[in-house]
Design a protein around this motif. Sequence first.
Motif, PDB file in Angstrom:
ATOM      1  N   UNK A 247     -57.280  59.797  70.150  1.00  0.00           N
ATOM      2  CA  UNK A 247     -56.710  58.473  70.427  1.00  0.00           C
ATOM      3  C   UNK A 247     -55.632  58.504  71.499  1.00  0.00           C
ATOM      4  N   UNK A 248     -55.200  59.685  71.871  1.00  0.00           N
ATOM      5  CA  UNK A 248     -54.175  59.778  72.924  1.00  0.00           C
ATOM      6  C   UNK A 248     -54.715  59.198  74.219  1.00  0.00           C
ATOM      7  N   UNK A 249     -53.856  58.472  74.887  1.00  0.00           N
ATOM      8  CA  UNK A 249     -54.260  57.812  76.127  1.00  0.00           C
ATOM      9  C   UNK A 249     -54.709  56.381  75.920  1.00  0.00           C
ATOM     10  N   UNK A 250     -55.092  56.038  74.691  1.00  0.00           N
ATOM     11  CA  UNK A 250     -55.465  54.650  74.393  1.00  0.00           C
ATOM     12  C   UNK A 250     -54.489  53.983  73.433  1.00  0.00           C
ATOM     13  N   UNK A 251     -53.984  54.719  72.458  1.00  0.00           N
ATOM     14  CA  UNK A 251     -53.083  54.163  71.454  1.00  0.00           C
ATOM     15  C   UNK A 251     -51.675  54.710  71.664  1.00  0.00           C
ATOM     16  N   UNK A 252     -50.692  53.870  71.391  1.00  0.00           N
ATOM     17  CA  UNK A 252     -49.289  54.265  71.480  1.00  0.00           C
ATOM     18  C   UNK A 252     -48.539  53.684  70.294  1.00  0.00           C
ATOM     19  N   UNK A 253     -47.714  54.499  69.661  1.00  0.00           N
ATOM     20  CA  UNK A 253     -46.853  54.020  68.572  1.00  0.00           C
ATOM     21  C   UNK A 253     -45.426  53.977  69.081  1.00  0.00           C
ATOM     22  N   UNK A 254     -44.706  52.928  68.697  1.00  0.00           N
ATOM     23  CA  UNK A 254     -43.312  52.795  69.116  1.00  0.00           C
ATOM     24  C   UNK A 254     -42.539  52.056  68.035  1.00  0.00           C
ATOM     25  N   UNK A 255     -41.231  52.036  68.207  1.00  0.00           N
ATOM     26  CA  UNK A 255     -40.374  51.412  67.186  1.00  0.00           C
ATOM     27  C   UNK A 255     -39.289  50.603  67.888  1.00  0.00           C
ATOM     28  N   UNK A 256     -39.018  49.414  67.360  1.00  0.00           N
ATOM     29  CA  UNK A 256     -37.907  48.574  67.813  1.00  0.00           C
ATOM     30  C   UNK A 256     -36.934  48.459  66.657  1.00  0.00           C
ATOM     31  N   UNK A 257     -35.859  49.212  66.730  1.00  0.00           N
ATOM     32  CA  UNK A 257     -34.914  49.235  65.611  1.00  0.00           C
ATOM     33  C   UNK A 257     -34.242  47.880  65.405  1.00  0.00           C
TER      34      UNK A 257
END
Length: 124
Positions: free
Chosen positions: A63-73
């Motif tokens: 999934x690398x290159x298509x999916x990204x996980x991130x967080x907004x505290x």
Amino acid sequence: VQLQASGGGLVQPGGSLRLSCEASGSTLDYYAIGWFRQAPGKEREWVSCISGTEGSTFLPDALKGRFTISRDNAKNTVYLQMNGLKPEDTAVYYCAADSKVGSSCLTGPTFDSWGQGTQVTVSS
């Protein structure tokens, strides 16, 4: 920690969606948060993880290159950005937390708090 997943829908192949996992009852950046998916007739599959506190991210190689996980505290929310979607990405997507403060994706998190799931359908 209580989790609410949202943002799913119907998208054409090649399209994008951003899923949100909003937390209530606790500060989300303390915990490892994972995304999982389950397609009909298939086992649940791990999609991504972001560690508590320092926020290291992890995804399966496929999934690398298509999916990204991130967080907004500030919004107490974890996002899963999905680009280049394929029909095989169709599934119910869930977010989950390891509710141990400082939990890390690297140390075998125990995901003990789950959101309700959001349906992603990739079809023309």
